[in-house]
Structure formats: C-alpha cells, structure tokens
Design a protein around this motif. Structure first.
Motif, mmCIF file in Angstrom:
data_model
loop_
_atom_site.group_PDB
_atom_site.id
_atom_site.type_symbol
_atom_site.label_atom_id
_atom_site.label_comp_id
_atom_site.label_asym_id
_atom_site.label_seq_id
_atom_site.Cartn_x
_atom_site.Cartn_y
_atom_site.Cartn_z
ATOM 1 N N ALA A 184 -40.245 -1.796 16.583
ATOM 2 C CA ALA A 184 -38.964 -2.324 17.640
ATOM 3 C C ALA A 184 -39.476 -1.908 19.060
ATOM 4 O O ALA A 184 -39.158 -2.831 20.049
ATOM 5 C CB ALA A 184 -37.848 -1.572 17.318
ATOM 6 N N ILE A 187 -41.869 -4.386 20.536
ATOM 7 C CA ILE A 187 -41.351 -5.775 20.523
ATOM 8 C C ILE A 187 -40.565 -5.850 21.885
ATOM 9 O O ILE A 187 -40.599 -6.795 22.615
ATOM 10 C CB ILE A 187 -40.488 -6.473 19.311
ATOM 11 C CG1 ILE A 187 -41.541 -6.277 18.031
ATOM 12 C CG2 ILE A 187 -39.692 -7.460 19.385
ATOM 13 C CD1 ILE A 187 -40.874 -6.678 16.680
ATOM 14 N N VAL A 188 -39.507 -4.963 21.761
ATOM 15 C CA VAL A 188 -38.433 -4.981 22.757
ATOM 16 C C VAL A 188 -38.324 -4.018 24.053
ATOM 17 O O VAL A 188 -37.810 -3.969 24.929
ATOM 18 C CB VAL A 188 -37.148 -5.344 22.282
ATOM 19 C CG1 VAL A 188 -36.948 -6.554 21.353
ATOM 20 C CG2 VAL A 188 -36.531 -3.747 21.614
ATOM 21 N N PHE A 263 -23.981 -2.505 16.583
ATOM 22 C CA PHE A 263 -25.309 -3.220 16.741
ATOM 23 C C PHE A 263 -25.264 -4.002 18.344
ATOM 24 O O PHE A 263 -26.266 -3.861 19.053
ATOM 25 C CB PHE A 263 -25.830 -4.271 15.686
ATOM 26 C CG PHE A 263 -26.933 -4.703 15.879
ATOM 27 C CD1 PHE A 263 -27.956 -4.389 15.206
ATOM 28 C CD2 PHE A 263 -26.916 -6.261 16.168
ATOM 29 C CE1 PHE A 263 -29.412 -5.020 15.350
ATOM 30 C CE2 PHE A 263 -28.163 -6.925 16.592
ATOM 31 C CZ PHE A 263 -29.447 -6.353 15.863
ATOM 32 N N TRP A 267 -27.830 -3.670 21.402
ATOM 33 C CA TRP A 267 -28.531 -4.782 21.977
ATOM 34 C C TRP A 267 -28.301 -5.157 23.405
ATOM 35 O O TRP A 267 -29.087 -5.796 24.011
ATOM 36 C CB TRP A 267 -28.168 -5.799 21.024
ATOM 37 C CG TRP A 267 -29.286 -7.084 21.152
ATOM 38 C CD1 TRP A 267 -29.121 -8.087 21.863
ATOM 39 C CD2 TRP A 267 -30.680 -7.003 20.793
ATOM 40 N NE1 TRP A 267 -30.392 -8.900 21.887
ATOM 41 C CE2 TRP A 267 -31.190 -8.318 21.116
ATOM 42 C CE3 TRP A 267 -31.268 -5.936 19.972
ATOM 43 C CZ2 TRP A 267 -32.596 -8.650 20.799
ATOM 44 C CZ3 TRP A 267 -32.584 -6.382 19.725
ATOM 45 C CH2 TRP A 267 -33.145 -7.699 20.109
ATOM 46 N N ARG A 273 -32.188 -0.860 23.029
ATOM 47 C CA ARG A 273 -32.292 -2.134 22.123
ATOM 48 C C ARG A 273 -33.126 -2.091 20.779
ATOM 49 O O ARG A 273 -33.075 -2.591 20.035
ATOM 50 C CB ARG A 273 -32.715 -3.484 23.064
ATOM 51 C CG ARG A 273 -32.498 -4.709 22.530
ATOM 52 C CD ARG A 273 -32.735 -5.780 23.417
ATOM 53 N NE ARG A 273 -31.843 -5.963 24.279
ATOM 54 C CZ ARG A 273 -31.906 -6.478 25.523
ATOM 55 N NH1 ARG A 273 -33.281 -6.977 25.982
ATOM 56 N NH2 ARG A 273 -30.741 -6.440 26.387
ATOM 57 N N SER A 274 -34.174 -1.128 21.207
ATOM 58 C CA SER A 274 -35.238 -1.262 20.091
ATOM 59 C C SER A 274 -34.441 -0.330 18.783
ATOM 60 O O SER A 274 -34.861 -0.313 17.817
ATOM 61 C CB SER A 274 -36.164 -0.138 20.509
ATOM 62 O OG SER A 274 -35.888 1.218 21.091
ATOM 63 N N LEU A 277 -32.823 -2.889 16.976
ATOM 64 C CA LEU A 277 -33.749 -3.686 16.108
ATOM 65 C C LEU A 277 -34.411 -3.110 15.016
ATOM 66 O O LEU A 277 -34.643 -3.665 13.930
ATOM 67 C CB LEU A 277 -34.834 -4.455 17.210
ATOM 68 C CG LEU A 277 -35.721 -5.127 16.611
ATOM 69 C CD1 LEU A 277 -35.503 -6.629 16.025
ATOM 70 C CD2 LEU A 277 -36.892 -5.323 17.649
ATOM 71 N N TYR A 279 -33.096 -1.416 12.804
ATOM 72 C CA TYR A 279 -32.530 -1.573 11.352
ATOM 73 C C TYR A 279 -32.885 -2.923 10.668
ATOM 74 O O TYR A 279 -33.635 -2.763 9.570
ATOM 75 C CB TYR A 279 -30.971 -1.457 11.617
ATOM 76 C CG TYR A 279 -30.348 -1.990 10.238
ATOM 77 C CD1 TYR A 279 -30.367 -0.959 9.367
ATOM 78 C CD2 TYR A 279 -29.566 -3.167 10.249
ATOM 79 C CE1 TYR A 279 -29.672 -1.359 7.960
ATOM 80 C CE2 TYR A 279 -28.806 -3.246 8.951
ATOM 81 C CZ TYR A 279 -28.880 -2.608 8.194
ATOM 82 O OH TYR A 279 -28.343 -2.740 6.829
ATOM 83 N N PRO A 280 -32.831 -3.875 11.344
ATOM 84 C CA PRO A 280 -33.262 -5.074 10.425
ATOM 85 C C PRO A 280 -34.772 -5.163 10.053
ATOM 86 O O PRO A 280 -35.249 -5.616 9.147
ATOM 87 C CB PRO A 280 -32.981 -6.198 11.167
ATOM 88 C CG PRO A 280 -32.835 -5.663 12.688
ATOM 89 C CD PRO A 280 -32.318 -4.276 12.613
ATOM 90 N N VAL A 281 -35.753 -4.352 11.087
ATOM 91 C CA VAL A 281 -36.915 -4.171 10.742
ATOM 92 C C VAL A 281 -37.098 -3.490 9.491
ATOM 93 O O VAL A 281 -38.010 -3.804 8.588
ATOM 94 C CB VAL A 281 -37.845 -3.628 12.050
ATOM 95 C CG1 VAL A 281 -39.212 -3.199 11.467
ATOM 96 C CG2 VAL A 281 -37.821 -4.532 13.022
#
Length: 485
Positions: A184, A187-188, A263, A267, A273-274, A277, A279-281
C-alpha cells in the motif's frame, strides 16, 4: 521523509484503562466455565515439551501456556490468565491508535469500547490461541506503523521490527499485514519512509528475533509449509466462500458503520491513506491463499479506531444501542454464557464454543473401555487417538482415571512420543469417523463404544474401537500414522 505532523491529543488513560479492566473482569469471571478447548489441550502438552518450533507453529503460544499454568494453576482459568491480559492490552493499543489519528479523549474511549465488545477480541481473549497473541502483535505493529507515518521518524522501524520478530515466534501470519502495508505504501505513499536505513535495521531486528524458529523449520524440512498447504487444500474453497460474510459478522455487524467511516477518514488523510488501502490488499491476499477469514480481521480494528471520533457526532442513543447489541451478541456467540446444554444454538456460527465441552466425558468413556481389557494384557496395551485434542484431553484427564499416556500421529504429537515395539497388545482407537484404511494398520478391530458428548461437536458420536494388536511393530507403523492436518 515526510514532514512532522501535529502533536496528538492527550491520552485518555483512566477511561481507557477502566475499559480494559472491565474486559479482564468479564473474561476472568467466565474463564472457568465449560472447559479446555482442544487447541489448549494441545498447547499444554507442547508447553511441557518446549522447543524452538513445532510442525504446525512457532513456540510462543505453548511457552505462554506453560508460564500461565505454572504460575496460576493447571485449570482453564489458570491457563487463560495471560490470554486475558493480552486482550486487555489490545484494547488499550486500539485506543492509542485512535489517538494517533487525532481522536479526542472521548474518541479514544469509544474506540476502546468498540474493541472491548467486538466478537473477535472477546472470542480470542476467552481462549488461549495463537490468534490471541497475534491480535495484540498486529495492533502493536499497526500502532508503530501509524506513528512512523504520522511523524516520519524512521526509528519507529526498530519497534516495528522487534514486534514483528516476536510475532513470528508465534505465527507466520504477521507477514501478511506487513506485506499489505508495504504494498500500500508503494501504491499511495508516503514512500519516503521506505527510503531509510532504519527500515533495514528493523528488518535485521525482526530476522534476529525470528531466527531460532526459522532454523528449526529449516532443520526439519519446513513442516509448517506442509501443514499450511494441507489446510488450504482442505478448507480453501469454503474459506473463500465465507470470507466476506464472516468479515461482516465476526467483528460485529453493528460495528460495520464505524469501520466504514474509519476507512473513508483515513483515505482523506494523505499520510494515512496506505493504512486504509492495506485492508483490501490484505483481504485479496487471504482470498488468494484460501486463508481463514479472521486473518484479515485485526486491520478492521484499526479502521474502527480511525472511525471512532466521527461516530461521536452521531445520535448518542443509536451509538449506545449499537454498542449494547454488539456486547450482547458477542457475549452469546463467543463467551460461555449459555448453559452447556444450549451451546448447539451457537455452534453453527462459532464452533469453538462446542470444542470446550465434553472432554472429561470422553476420557471417562475411554477409561471404562480400558478397564475392560484384561489386567494381564494392559501392560502391553496402547491408547491411540486420531487428533491432538483427543490425545491432549487424555493426557490431562487420563492419569486421574488410571490411564496410560495416549499417543497420536497428529501434528507434533507424532514427534514427541511413539509406543515402544514391546506394546504388542490391544489398541484402543479414538476415531471421529471409522476408517477402514486406518484400521487396516491394526488387527481384529471392533467398535466397543460411542462417545456421547453434551453438544454436537467434532467428538460427539466418535467411535471407540478396540483392536487386538498393531499389524506391525510401532516403529514400522508410525510413519503411516502421521498426519499433518
């Protein structure tokens, strides 16, 4: 490196510690009801045979089980003291995470209450399990990770690495949330925390702490990978089907609005923000490997911590009603509040409730059949069980009933003890379901009794089979009887 963030609010120490104290009181008051869980019976035997590893787990949980029983007594209540304390600390850590996200004292208190009444925390807090200490470790890792992201101070990698190393001595699952958070971050962002020598230092600390168990696994040909593969193969499809429903139910359906708001709040914070993210990852990773739904639940508590502050603006009556409903449903489905005869009501949702009932009855049934073996044959007779729960129960209750040590080929029981080849007499088998292939390893097998437990758990209806003798010497037979899952 990210810029330093504003300081956090004062910690609501007294209110939060009061919530943790209530958790201790409740779990302690209920810890003596029902009885040992099958895993606890296994951990107690493992704790008497301490090593740097076992075929299905690292050494920390058996060690803590040994410490708790040595200090507080070999009873369900004594065994669970350390687990109870770990869960109370987890409540405090959740409140500290809420504080890192800027929650006021009231927000921290609400986060602590949400954690304290959640079904997952109460469920793992009531029992001694690897998940109990995993939950605390994951929360500490998340706390240090959030501090790292909020302050940009790379030294938090050391605390994170130390906690991860200790967690690896309990269960390898800790690599999942750490991997999810790192992905995460890539990514972010903020990616600056990854460009630090402190990250390498944290990895080194984790590696040094985890090294003894890693070496043990290496020396024994990585049996834990065999166990994990078998679990995924047996349960992977069911785990994937039930993953989303259990994510919604196991923490509590009444807490869904809280972690959804959490969440969204994270975000909206670029530096956090990471964490959202991750959690869904993590969910995607667990689904990919066919893991159990609870593997991802700890990160939901982080989202609950993030959402608590905004929940304060909601209707107080609605929030209070949601917390009361959460507490009641969590207690009914995860704690031993129902009479043992009524536990069948909750077993379809939480089978672990039933796994704490009936072990003394099973031991009594085995003892009755053992006493029917002619006295002159008992010195050469053997008790062999199909799983570690049955073997652990007979090791715990058998001596008072005059039973010899029970053996099993399940998990690490296969490594600890094997009947000597001089045991050529009758064999009492405990089988959840009779298996012709299994009984072919013995001569003259006949079912002599059926286990009749109070509830419909795995052992209810199990067969007690008496065989005339092993078909081969135990040393030859033993590799054929070994089971990794």
């Amino acid at each position: 490196m990210t810029a330093t963030r504003p300081s956090v609010p004062d910690f609501a120490a007294i209110p939060v510690l009061s919530v943790a104290a209530v958790v201790v009181v409740v779990l302690t008051a209920l810890s003596g009801r029902y009885g040992y869980h099958r895993d606890e019976l296994y951990f107690m035997v493992a704790g008497q045979k301490l090593d740097w590893g076992y075929v299905d787990q690292p050494p920390l949980t058996p060690l803590l089980a040994r410490v708790s029983t040595e200090v507080f007594g070999n009873t369900p209540m004594g065994l669970r003291v350390v687990s109870t304390l770990a869960s109370a600390i987890t409540v405090v850590v959740v409140a500290l995470i809420a504080r890192e996200f800027g929650s006021s004292r009231r927000g921290q208190l609400l986060a602590a209450v949400c954690a304290a009444v959640s079904g997952f925390l109460l469920g793992v807090g009531h029992l001694v399990s690897t998940a109990t200490y995993d939950l605390l470790a994951w929360m500490l890792i998340c706390l240090f990770a959030v501090k790292l992201l909020r302050t940009g101070d790379g030294r938090w990698w050391l605390a994170l690495g130390l906690t991860a190393g200790v967690a690896l001595e309990n269960k390898y699952l800790v690599v999942l949330p750490i991997g999810a958070l790192l992905l995460a971050l890539l990514i972010v962002g903020p990616r600056g925390v990854l460009r630090s020598w402190w990250l390498l230092a944290g990895i080194a600390v984790a590696g040094v702490v985890a090294l003894p168990n890693v070496l043990w696994q290496f020396q024994h040909d990585w049996p834990q990978l065999t166990v994990a593969g078998g679990i995924s193969e047996d349960d992977g499809t069911e785990n994937r089907i039930m993953f989303i429903p259990l994510q919604l139910l196991q923490l509590s359906p009444f807490l869904i609005p809280v972690w959804v708001v959490g969440f969204r709040r994270l975000w909206q914070l670029p530096w956090a923000r990471s964490v959202a993210l991750a959690y869904p990852v993590l969910c995607l990773a667990v689904l990919a490997v066919g893991g159990k739904s609870y593997y991802a639940l700890p990160l939901l508590l982080v989202l609950v911590a993030a959402g608590a502050e905004q929940v304060l603006s909601w209707s107080r009556r609605a929030v209070a009603a949601g917390l009361v409903l959460t507490a009641v449903t969590s207690a009914v489905f995860t704690l031993p509040v129902l009479p043992a005869s009524a536990v069948d009501f909750v077993i379809p949702i939480n089978k672990e409730q039933g796994e704490q009932i009936g072990w003394p009855l099973m031991a009594d049934t085995v003892a009755a059949e053992w006493n029917r073996i002619p006295t002159d044959q008992r010195s050469a007779a053997t008790i062999f069980t199909g799983n570690y729960g049955e073997a652990g129960a007979l090791r715990r209750y058998g001596p008072a009933l005059g039973l010899p040590p029970a053996y099993s080929g399940h998990m690490s029981f296969a490594d600890w003890d094997r009947p000597p080849d001089t045991q050529t007499g009758p064999v009492l088998l405990v089988e959840i379901e009779r298996s012709p292939a299994f009984e072919a390893q013995f001569r003259g097998c006949e079912q002599v009794a059926t286990i009749d437990n109070i509830v419909s758990n795995d052992e209810d209806g199990a067969a007690l089979v008496r065989c005339d003798s092993p078909a081969e010497p135990w040393s030859t037979l033993w590799p054929k009887l070994r089971r990794y899952y």
